[in-house]
Scaffold this motif. Structure first.
Motif, PDB file in Angstrom:
ATOM      1  N   UNK A 356      17.380 -45.040 -43.642  1.00 12.47           N
ATOM      2  CA  UNK A 356      18.308 -44.751 -44.734  1.00 12.47           C
ATOM      3  C   UNK A 356      19.399 -43.790 -44.256  1.00 12.47           C
ATOM      4  N   UNK A 357      18.990 -42.806 -43.433  1.00 13.73           N
ATOM      5  CA  UNK A 357      19.987 -41.896 -42.843  1.00 13.73           C
ATOM      6  C   UNK A 357      20.954 -42.687 -41.967  1.00 13.73           C
ATOM      7  N   UNK A 358      20.399 -43.599 -41.156  1.00 19.19           N
ATOM      8  CA  UNK A 358      21.246 -44.437 -40.307  1.00 19.19           C
ATOM      9  C   UNK A 358      22.214 -45.276 -41.152  1.00 19.19           C
ATOM     10  N   UNK A 359      21.717 -45.793 -42.259  1.00 16.79           N
ATOM     11  CA  UNK A 359      22.566 -46.591 -43.141  1.00 16.79           C
ATOM     12  C   UNK A 359      23.719 -45.756 -43.699  1.00 16.79           C
ATOM     13  N   UNK A 360      23.429 -44.501 -44.051  1.00 18.77           N
ATOM     14  CA  UNK A 360      24.474 -43.604 -44.573  1.00 18.77           C
ATOM     15  C   UNK A 360      25.467 -43.227 -43.464  1.00 18.77           C
ATOM     16  N   UNK A 361      24.958 -43.089 -42.231  1.00 16.15           N
ATOM     17  CA  UNK A 361      25.810 -42.683 -41.115  1.00 16.15           C
ATOM     18  C   UNK A 361      26.736 -43.793 -40.629  1.00 16.15           C
ATOM     19  N   UNK A 362      26.257 -45.030 -40.662  1.00 18.06           N
ATOM     20  CA  UNK A 362      26.960 -46.148 -40.018  1.00 18.06           C
ATOM     21  C   UNK A 362      28.443 -46.249 -40.359  1.00 18.06           C
ATOM     22  N   UNK A 363      28.826 -46.254 -41.663  1.00 17.42           N
ATOM     23  CA  UNK A 363      30.265 -46.386 -41.953  1.00 17.42           C
ATOM     24  C   UNK A 363      31.086 -45.198 -41.443  1.00 17.42           C
ATOM     25  N   UNK A 364      30.474 -44.032 -41.384  1.00 13.15           N
ATOM     26  CA  UNK A 364      31.207 -42.857 -40.919  1.00 13.15           C
ATOM     27  C   UNK A 364      31.342 -42.862 -39.394  1.00 13.15           C
ATOM     28  N   UNK A 365      30.341 -43.399 -38.702  1.00 11.47           N
ATOM     29  CA  UNK A 365      30.420 -43.469 -37.244  1.00 11.47           C
ATOM     30  C   UNK A 365      31.453 -44.495 -36.787  1.00 11.47           C
ATOM     31  N   UNK A 366      31.685 -45.507 -37.590  1.00 18.40           N
ATOM     32  CA  UNK A 366      32.670 -46.527 -37.233  1.00 18.40           C
ATOM     33  C   UNK A 366      34.078 -45.939 -37.125  1.00 18.40           C
TER      34      UNK A 366
END
Length: 451
Positions: A356-366
């Protein structure tokens, strides 16, 4: 290796002529040959006659012992775990070579034999009743339950049910009525069970379509099993002498549909019914104690528990998302400072939470325009003494991910995982995550974040 003695053919074996002969049967080894099959004992032994039944007719093989009496020492007891049929011959599978001509005493596993007979004779009786005009349900096959296998050596209580496959589905009323009729024949109006051995000149008019192709009826015996005047069927198995010895039958109301309109009807007989009642009573008693209720309230209690678990699950999902958002903000703040961040969550650090943390991070890491290194790690099962963990490594660089995973694998002996060769996400698990390893990982990641 063989002797001159001619063995008794399957169909006229001592076990088939007297199914209650369990020990004290003396005979002679006729042949002993090496078994080339890797999954069976080393030798196949044929006896002049035997009280150990070879697998056939839907009935599993007996098991038992061959006892060799020695005048100069203790008797030798050789286990026989399996007896097979080869054409007209009963082959005893053992791990010890026994010379032809050796005198042996044959001993049967009595409990197993009686159990198999109760199930098999019970099946004949049940099928006979269902094929009457009251039910018009023909048995097209059957299978005996309660047989451990290499895939399932330990059986559940429900595994001891046999089934017959019939050509139509019965109603609950049909099953109730059939159960009463069968149990009446067992307990109130018992019928004799007898065997007729039919030589080739006596086989006319008897259905031999289910006799195995490798069994030569011209040289062998066609046996028919009779239950009073209500049933007569060809069968090679061992049977009881009276329906009263079946003791009881339990037929389940639920059926399984197979092969179009066919149905499997589940049942058990004799000692299994008593054992099943005892086992299910223990289960019910345990459930009553855990739920603090009586039998009639179990359904209601379990329904309420399911609702509570469902609500708890929804609450957990809500707070996982809330906490993931909070942790993501902390991680992004750390990344903006030095391009590195880590998350450690002990005891409740499930893979679900990390993802879930990864899911929240993904758009910001892009949209993050700098190199980054992130380690997410969680541990569970500490309180139960079986700690395991989950691990996620994130970076835009595959080389960076490889370097981080290499360093962490030196700290975590039971770490396995993969991915991220071209950057992105590496995901793994730690199958055993000790306290010392957790402390070492914590120190390492604190240093990692400040380097």
């Amino acid at each position: 290796m063989t002797s001159d003695n001619k063995p008794t053919v399957v169909g006229a074996l001592a076990c088939q002529r007297d199914s209650f002969l369990f020990k004290g049967f003396e005979t002679e080894v006729v042949s002993c040959n090496e078994n080339k099959s890797k999954d069976k004992p080393k030798y196949e032994i044929e006896l002049k006659d035997t009280i150990l039944f070879p697998e056939g007719g839907g009935q599993p093989s007996d098991s038992g012992f061959l006892k060799i009496v020695k005048t100069d020492g203790e008797d030798e007891l050789i286990p026989v775990p399996f007896i097979s049929r080869k054409g007209l011959h009963a082959m005893h599978h053992v791990d010890v070579e026994i010379q032809p001509g050796t005198k042996v005493e044959v001993i049967v596993d009595e409990l197993k034999r009686v159990d198999y007979m109760q199930q098999h004779s019970g099946q004949h009786l049940l099928s006979a009743i269902l094929e009457t005009s009251d039910f018009n349900a023909k048995t097209v096959g059957w299978s005996m339950g309660g047989i451990p296998t290499s895939k399932k050596p330990i059986l559940e209580p429900s595994d001891y049910f046999n089934y017959i496959e019939i050509d139509r589905k019965l109603s609950v009323e049909d099953i109730t009525r059939a159960s009463k009729i069968v149990n009446d024949i067992i307990s109130m109006k018992p019928l004799p069970i007898s065997v007729v051995e039919r030589t080739p000149d006596m086989q006319d008019g008897v259905d031999s379509s289910k006799v195995p192709e490798d069994y030569d009826l011209e040289k062998g015996i066609l046996r028919t099993i009779h239950i009073g005047e209500i049933d007569s069927n060809p069968c090679c198995g061992t049977h009881l002498n009276s329906t009263s010895q079946i003791e009881s039958i339990l037929i389940l109301p639920n059926q399984t549909s197979v092969r179009g309109t066919n149905s499997r009807l589940y049942f058990m007989c004799g000692n299994r019914v008593r054992d099943y009642a005892q086992q299910t009573n223990e289960i019910i008693s345990t459930v009553k104690s855990l739920l603090s209720c009586n039998e009639s309230s179990i359904d209601e209690k379990i329904t309420k528990l399911k609702e509570q678990v469902h609500q708890s699950g929804k609450r957990e999902q809500f707070w996982i998302k809330e906490l993931a958002s909070y942790e993501t903000a902390k991680i992004m703040n750390s990344l903006n400072k030095n391009g590195k961040a880590y998350l450690l969550k002990d005891e409740f650090g499930s893979l679900e939470f990390l993802l879930q943390v990864f899911k929240e991070l993904s758009p910001q890491l892009k949209i993050f325009d700098k190199p980054y290194q992130i380690v997410l790690c969680g541990r569970e099962g500490v309180q139960t003494g079986n700690p395991v963990g989950s691990l996620i490594i994130l970076s835009e660089s595959g080389e960076t991910i490889a370097n981080i995973s290499k360093k962490l694998s030196a700290l975590l002996a039971n770490m396995k995982g993969g991915g991220g060769k071209n950057g992105g996400k590496w995901q793994g698990k730690i199958t055993k995550f000790t306290d010392i390893e957790w402390e070492a990982l914590t120190i390492h990641l604190e240093k990692f974040n400040t380097e």
